[in-house]
Design an enzyme around this catalytic site. Structure first.
Site, PDB file in Angstrom:
ATOM      1  NE  ARG A  37      -3.038  -0.099   2.993  1.00  0.00           N
ATOM      2  CZ  ARG A  37      -4.294   0.665   2.749  1.00  0.00           C
ATOM      3  NH1 ARG A  37      -5.008   0.062   2.248  1.00  0.00           N
ATOM      4  NH2 ARG A  37      -5.028   2.063   3.448  1.00  0.00           N
ATOM      5  CG  LEU A  90      -4.098   3.514   0.034  1.00  0.00           C
ATOM      6  CD1 LEU A  90      -4.023   2.465  -0.998  1.00  0.00           C
ATOM      7  CD2 LEU A  90      -3.054   3.619   0.794  1.00  0.00           C
ATOM      8  CB  SER A  91     -10.466   2.127  -0.112  1.00  0.00           C
ATOM      9  OG  SER A  91     -10.443   2.939  -1.728  1.00  0.00           O
ATOM     10  CB  ALA A  92     -10.572   0.473   4.486  1.00  0.00           C
ATOM     11  CD  GLN A  93      -4.613  -4.505   3.524  1.00  0.00           C
ATOM     12  OE1 GLN A  93      -2.985  -3.765   2.948  1.00  0.00           O
ATOM     13  NE2 GLN A  93      -3.504  -5.590   4.365  1.00  0.00           N
TER      14      GLN A  93
END
Length: 376
Positions: A37, A90-93
């Site tokens: 990420r 940055l979207s939640a994993q």
């Protein structure tokens, strides 16, 4: 081991403990391992300090920066703030993994991603679909350019285009898979038109939940089940709703009455909240706790509000203002949910047709249904 790797390892461990890596899609964990990420995060992130979003710069505070990138499976890293409100992330994993699992991508699939963001999701898609198979579209030219650079640096062969996601990307149609990384209140029909018969569309819907739709053999509809409780930012240009305080103002309530219900389910049961969202799509529900118990704030984003307050003796009062009585509207929707045995989010689905779309419960053909309308 670098600070990034330590944070990354902890996040992976939490997902292990939760069983959050999907067994049917082992490629996703492999792709996440291959494409960290932090390689896709910009040098400046934004952190909520309780009052406002403040910058966190990689060079100035690398430890805090890494903590934002690898916070938890459920927390996105805010990458852009516009007028004080997050406009890209940055979207939640955990959410990214869940949505990719719902998409059922196969090698060689033509994939359209709407909302390039940092480029990380597109890179994961390309790792599965293969080089030249993924097109990613973003309305923000600067974000698109930065995503394209990161993708190139990672060796991911993805075409990044600038455009309005609601229009899809006709030059590459038809697609086998289409995924949106921002929430819509109604699914654009163009998405169905640009996805082949039997193809799959995954998108966040409204303020909670994402849905996976399969396009019918005749291409004249798409239907499928809700998949999870993802929460994403709305599309650019969505009119921000007024907040509860703005709607409430300083005046007294227009109505006050007992509210004979335990408020705890409104704080503790996400499935109840989803059912209320289906019944009352424009009503926002916020909860808090004080020494007396749970309190609830309702508003419609325009002109009506309600407060449900737990008193020291355990009783609850409803205060309401504006042209609508939101506490009165809440009760029959809650009663329906209880009478149906408390259906979960996964008992709901959606059908999209050229001139209408609706959410249904239990069965697409025979179950109860509620019309879906795009909100301004």
């Amino acid at each position: 081991m670098t600070g990034y790797e330590e944070q990354r390892g902890r996040l992976a461990e939490v997902m292990d403990e939760r069983g959050a890596w999907p067994a049917r899609s082992p490629w996703i964990r492999q792709a996440v391992d291959a494409l960290p990420r932090h390689h896709f995060a910009p040098d400046r992130l934004w952190r909520w300090n309780g009052h406002a979003y403040v910058p966190v710069d990689r060079d100035a505070d690398p430890e805090q920066w890494a903590a934002e990138v690898y916070a938890s499976p459920d927390v996105a890293a805010v990458t852009q703030v516009t007028d004080g409100v997050p406009s890209s992330s940055l979207s939640a994993q955990g959410v990214v993994v869940d949505m990719l699992d719902s998409l059922l991508v196969e090698p060689g699939d033509r994939v359209l991603e709407l909302g390039a963001g940092t480029g990380w999701n597109a890179a994961l898609l390309a790792e599965r679909a293969g080089p030249g198979c993924v097109v990613s579209v973003d309305v923000d030219a600067e974000l698109a350019a930065a995503a394209a650079e990161r993708l190139k640096a990672a060796g991911a062969d993805v075409a990044v285009e600038v455009g309005d996601g609601a229009a899809g990307w006709p030059p590459g149609a038809p697609y086998d898979r289409l995924i949106s990384t921002y929430a819509v209140s109604a699914v654009p029909w163009t998405w169905v038109e640009q996805t082949r018969a039997g193809g799959r569309i995954v998108t966040p819907w409204g303020r909670m939940g994402h849905v996976a739709l399969t396009v019918a053999d005749d291409g004249r509809s798409a239907t499928g089940w809700m998949q999870g409780l993802a929460m994403f930012m709305p599309s650019r240009g969505t009119r921000p709703a007024l907040g509860w305080r703005q709607i409430h103002g300083d005046g007294p309530p227009d109505d006050e009455r007992p509210f004979g219900r335990d408020l705890r389910p409104l704080r503790e049961d996400a499935h109840l909240l989803f059912a209320l969202r289906v019944h009352l799509p424009d009503v926002r529900v916020t909860t808090g706790v004080d020494d007396d118990g749970v309190n609830v704030w309702l508003h419609d984003g325009v002109s009506s509000w309600a407060t449900l307050t737990t008193l020291p003796d355990g009783q609850t009062l409803a205060y309401q203002g504006g042209p609508r009585r939101l506490a009165d509207e809440l009760e029959p929707a809650w009663d329906w949910w209880v009478s149906e045995g408390g259906p979960t989010l996964y008992d709901f689905g959606m059908t999209v047709e050229p001139d209408r779309q609706y959410v249904w419960c239990h069965d697409a053909s025979t179950g109860p249904r509620w019309p879906v309308e795009a909100m301004a």
